[in-house]
Enzyme design. Structure first.
Site, PDB file in Angstrom:
ATOM      1  N   GLY A 163      20.929 -16.500 -30.363  1.00  0.00           N
ATOM      2  CA  GLY A 163      20.249 -17.470 -29.597  1.00  0.00           C
ATOM      3  C   GLY A 163      19.383 -18.311 -30.770  1.00  0.00           C
ATOM      4  N   ILE A 166      16.594 -18.207 -32.260  1.00  0.00           N
ATOM      5  CA  ILE A 166      16.185 -17.650 -33.498  1.00  0.00           C
ATOM      6  C   ILE A 166      17.249 -17.211 -34.351  1.00  0.00           C
ATOM      7  CG2 ILE A 166      14.611 -15.918 -34.486  1.00  0.00           C
ATOM      8  CD1 ILE A 166      12.889 -15.917 -31.894  1.00  0.00           C
ATOM      9  N   ARG A 192      12.835  -6.846 -30.743  1.00  0.00           N
ATOM     10  CA  ARG A 192      12.136  -5.955 -30.243  1.00  0.00           C
ATOM     11  C   ARG A 192      12.021  -4.576 -30.347  1.00  0.00           C
ATOM     12  NH1 ARG A 192       9.109  -9.337 -28.827  1.00  0.00           N
ATOM     13  NH2 ARG A 192       8.324  -9.979 -26.898  1.00  0.00           N
ATOM     14  N   GLU A 199       5.464   0.448 -29.913  1.00  0.00           N
ATOM     15  CA  GLU A 199       4.301  -0.179 -30.586  1.00  0.00           C
ATOM     16  C   GLU A 199       3.108  -0.380 -29.780  1.00  0.00           C
ATOM     17  OE1 GLU A 199       6.562  -3.931 -31.983  1.00  0.00           O
ATOM     18  OE2 GLU A 199       5.089  -4.996 -30.698  1.00  0.00           O
ATOM     19  N   HIS A 232       4.192  -6.839 -35.870  1.00  0.00           N
ATOM     20  CA  HIS A 232       4.752  -7.805 -34.812  1.00  0.00           C
ATOM     21  C   HIS A 232       3.939  -9.172 -35.175  1.00  0.00           C
ATOM     22  CE1 HIS A 232       6.410  -8.083 -30.314  1.00  0.00           C
ATOM     23  NE2 HIS A 232       6.537  -9.138 -30.979  1.00  0.00           N
ATOM     24  N   ILE A 233       4.154  -9.620 -36.021  1.00  0.00           N
ATOM     25  CA  ILE A 233       3.487 -11.051 -36.289  1.00  0.00           C
ATOM     26  C   ILE A 233       4.460 -12.058 -36.958  1.00  0.00           C
ATOM     27  CG2 ILE A 233       1.430  -9.931 -37.383  1.00  0.00           C
ATOM     28  CD1 ILE A 233       2.520 -10.339 -40.475  1.00  0.00           C
TER      29      ILE A 233
END
Ligand code: DGY
Length: 330
Positions: free
Chosen positions: A154, A156, A238, A267, A285-286
């Site tokens: 996609g 990204i 994810r 998480e 998750h940054i």
């Protein structure tokens, strides 16, 4: 005046924008489990601004009959049951586009950190263990000129492919359910391959597929077994797309060389086995966390919330709605 809940700590300027239209309930900094239950906090609210958590499902919707809009500042929306929202007449939006380049930068950084053993070597230095120059001290894998495998192509994925092909002279192969148009493939210098070919041939695998029931454990023990022992794996998609237990075992046994993980199953808990292997870079998750991008994500969610609740210049036309049909005139 409609009341809305901003269900996470938020930029003051974004809160101020919302206050022009709504009574705004805010969320203080601190552990989420110190807060009252979400259904209670949502009492009397017409809208909610969230991110990749909390879970919004039929049970919550049944407990909040006045809710009309759930607007997320994340692009991934696997925490929101869009079908249930649609059947309750609740508009859902996410935040695509604004975080693409920032997330791709981070994916690339994690991949490079894993390949070049940056965190492992930093820990060694900080521990005072560095005593001499050695030809093989933290020798890792090259990134330039290697083969980049992108799983999920996609926005990204394509931004990561561009960085690899144009910046680092990488051969780019990818696997995605649907193939890109030939012209797009050509511009990216990317070649579609089967998932098996991708796993077998890449030097650096970067995973960028959304989480769904179909992508649960898309990469597990069987897939890891196909990879080269010198390969790295990076997950900025994810948690749950990768089987973290199987990955920790493959890393411990050096069946793959290293990994970079920004997302985890369950998480913010992290599989304990991952914490004990040195050849993995772990971040909380940054990937989209540059200040300008986080502000753009929050503003897009606010735009959606304002419009979904019939306010502002785009009243009734939230820009990135996932189920705009709930707002369609009867
Ligand atoms: C996203 O936008 O989906 C990022 O992972 C942040 O949650």
């Amino acid at each position: 005046m409609d009341r809305v809940l901003v269900a996470l700590p938020m930029f003051n300027d974004v809160l101020d924008r919302l206050r022009e239209h709504f009574e705004v309930l805010t969320t203080p900094d601190g552990p989420p489990d110190a807060l009252p239950p979400l259904a209670q906090r949502l009492h009397g609210c017409a809208g909610m601004l969230v991110a990749g958590a909390p879970r919004v499902d039929a049970t919550l919707l049944a407990a909040c009959p006045g809710l009309r809009a759930v607007c997320s500042m994340a692009v991934g929306f696997n925490n929101i049951d869009v079908e249930a929202c649609t059947s309750h007449g609740v508009l859902v939006s996410n935040a695509p586009g604004v975080l693409t380049e920032t997330t791709a930068d981070f994916g690339f950084a994690l991949m490079m950190a894993a390949a070049r053993r940056i965190c492992e070597s930093e820990h060694y230095l900080r521990a005072g263990r560095w005593s001499d120059w050695r030809y093989d001290l933290f020798a890792g894998a090259d990134v330039h000129g290697s083969t980049l495998g992108v799983l999920g192509m996609g926005r990204i994925g394509q931004a990561i492919a561009r960085r690899g092909a144009l910046g680092f002279g990488m051969r780019v192969i990818y696997h995605n359910r649907s193939r890109l148009e030939p012209a797009v493939e050509q511009a990216l210098g990317a070649r579609w391959v089967t998932k098996e070919e991708l796993l077998r041939h890449c030097d650096h695998l970067v995973i960028v597929v959304p989480y769904s029931a179909q992508s649960h454990h898309l990469v597990g023990a069987a897939e890891l077994a196909l990879m080269k022992p010198t390969a790295t794996l990076t997950n900025v998609a994810r948690g749950g797309v990768v089987d973290d237990a199987a990955l920790a075992e493959a890393l411990r046994e050096r069946r793959i060389a290293a990994a970079g993980l920004d997302v985890f199953e369950g998480e913010p808990a992290v599989h304990p086995a991952l914490l004990t292997v040195p050849n993995v870079v772990l971040t909380p998750h940054i990937a989209s966390a540059s200040l300008p991008t986080r502000r753009a994500m929050a503003n897009l969610a606010a735009d959606n919330l304002i419009a979904a609740l019939g306010r502002g210049a785009h009243a009734g036309r939230p820009p990135t709605a996932l189920n705009p049909q709930v707002l369609a005139p009867p």
